[in-house]
Write a protein that holds these residues in place. Structure first.
Motif, PDB file in Angstrom:
ATOM      1  N   LYS A  37     104.289  48.364  23.582  1.00  0.00           N
ATOM      2  CA  LYS A  37     105.180  49.507  23.734  1.00  0.00           C
ATOM      3  C   LYS A  37     104.617  50.425  24.796  1.00  0.00           C
ATOM      4  N   ALA A  46     110.097  49.048  24.524  1.00  0.00           N
ATOM      5  CA  ALA A  46     109.459  48.114  23.587  1.00  0.00           C
ATOM      6  C   ALA A  46     109.604  46.691  24.095  1.00  0.00           C
ATOM      7  N   SER A 191     113.795  55.180  20.613  1.00  0.00           N
ATOM      8  CA  SER A 191     112.581  55.968  20.847  1.00  0.00           C
ATOM      9  C   SER A 191     112.884  57.438  21.119  1.00  0.00           C
TER      10      SER A 191
END
Length: 446
Positions: A37, A46, A191
């Motif tokens: 990541k 990712a 995210s």
């Protein structure tokens, strides 16, 4: 790897061996590279075995040093279909034990389906019209254009129509890059922390098993504590999309898309060829009217006898089991039994799909897996015990590698695609995913 770009008249054992060896090697390498990541400010990218499998497989599939032959691609296609269904069967067994958790999510699941149906039409269609791809905008934006939509477009519009060209282009881009793109999009969006991971999981019910696989992998890496719920909810959402998505697309989204196309074309001053009305000349109109029929290479068809079919199932199961064992560093005898059970589910689903061709096999395989693993059936506890050590993302890994290996078949058609159509395809996938996830988020907080 076999030599030559011309498809041989006969598919031999060497082609089967090549396909099996390459997909196994790619899967193993992808597992060994592992998960990574990278932070990009407030967001993150990712990268995980699914992405490595697609990229490595694609690199092998398009390279010119020792090209993958049409016969090997034909074998890979046979194995690919089984591998994707095996992944969906495993996902089904994760829905069953989680049904009780999702009993209050009925409105969210139904509402996200509205996002899938209309998100593409509302968001992607005006972009396509502005870019000037003409009536191909209709085919490119009324859905994410998977196989059932492609078949419908052939019958409804014909292969020389701009509508079909739009459907085919989005189907092609999705087949080649869909899993990779959705995995990156889901990972980046997840995210940011704006949408709940379960809302994003709802958005992954795009009607494509490989795209869902990529997205679930990314979200599971970001939210490991909710990985099981993410996988189960995405699979349940995808099941709903597969059941109602095609019909709602044909009877709701397509008519709306055609009406809005006329509106946007008048607003932006475009004709059916994508030309600006005030700037069009006879020469440009004649040139733009010439339609190009995009075609993939014609690979031979693999003859699948009962023995070959049995061996194909065993190979797919073995490679999936190997990938799971390597990725988890764990192996039990129950894992072998579990994979056999999954393969039996796949075979039953394939048989049902042939009896009822109007229903995709993915619907049957997800449904059977869900029912057999449900807590209210006697088989539920036994199935759950068999599956608890198998990693659903790694089970599906060989399928993604096989998609990459077949890329050479589509390479020529990809070269013919305009960058505008590729951009529209990506906007279509993005709008479907984000619209469904946003509506899912709204429903989750009702």
């Amino acid at each position: 790897m076999d030599q030559g770009t011309e498809a041989p008249a006969k598919i031999t054992r060497a082609h089967w061996a090549t396909s099996i060896a390459l997909s196994t090697a790619v899967s193993v390498v992808a597992v060994l590279i592992g998960k990574h990541k990278f932070d990009l400010g407030p967001a993150a990218i990712a990268l995980f075995p699914i992405i490595w499998a697609v990229l490595i497989g694609a690199a092998i599939g398009v390279q010119r040093w020792r090209p993958v032959s049409g016969a090997t691609r034909a074998v890979s296609t046979v194995l690919l279909e089984i591998s994707i269904l095996l992944f969906l069967a495993k996902l089904g067994t994760e829905i069953g034990p989680s049904l009780a958790k999702f009993q209050n999510l009925g409105p969210a699941i139904l509402l996200q389906e509205i996002g899938h149906i209309f998100g593409t039409v509302v968001i992607a269609l005006p972009v396509a019209v502005v870019l000037g791809i003409g009536r191909a905008s209709i085919g490119a934006t009324w859905s994410i254009d998977r196989e059932s939509y492609l078949a419908f477009a052939i019958e409804r519009f014909g292969v020389r129509s701009p509508e079909y060209r739009g459907v085919f282009s989005v189907w092609l881009v999705g087949t080649v890059f869909g899993a990779l793109y959705i995995s990156l999009l889901a990972g980046f969006t997840g995210s940011l922390g704006i949408l709940h991971p379960l809302a994003l999981a709802l958005g992954l019910g795009l009607g494509s098993g490989s795209m869902m696989l990529g997205g679930v992998g990314a979200l599971s890496l970001l939210y490991p504590d909710q990985a099981a719920e993410i996988a189960a909810l995405a699979a349940l959402s995808n099941l709903v999309t597969n059941i109602v998505g095609f019909y709602s697309g044909v009877f709701l989204a397509l008519p709306l898309c055609r009406r809005l196309y006329s509106f946007w074309s008048r607003l932006f001053g475009r004709d059916d060829n994508g030309q600006r009305v005030h700037a069009k000349t006879k020469e440009t109109a004649a040139e733009s009217a010439e339609e190009t029929v995009l075609e993939v290479a014609h690979d031979p068809v693999a003859r699948v006898t009962p023995l070959v079919e049995l061996l194909s199932y065993l190979v797919v199961g073995a490679v999936g089991l190997l990938s799971s064992a390597l990725g988890t560093w764990s192996f039990r005898v129950e894992d072998v039994i579990g994979v056999v059970v999954l393969l039996v589910i796949v075979r039953i689903a394939v048989a049902l799909g042939k009896l009822l061709p109007m229903i995709p096999g993915s619907v049957f395989v997800l449904g059977i897996g869900t029912l057999l693993s449900a807590n209210f059936l006697p088989t539920g506890a036994w199935i759950s015990h068999l599956m608890e050590n198998l990693d659903v993302m790694l089970i599906g890994l060989p399928g993604l590698a096989l998609i990459g290996l077949t890329l050479g078949r589509d390479a020529q058609a990809l070269k013919q695609l305009s960058w505008k159509v590729v951009l529209v395809a990506l906007v279509t996938y993005t709008s479907s995913f984000l619209a469904a996830a946003a509506l899912g988020q709204f429903a989750l907080h009702l």
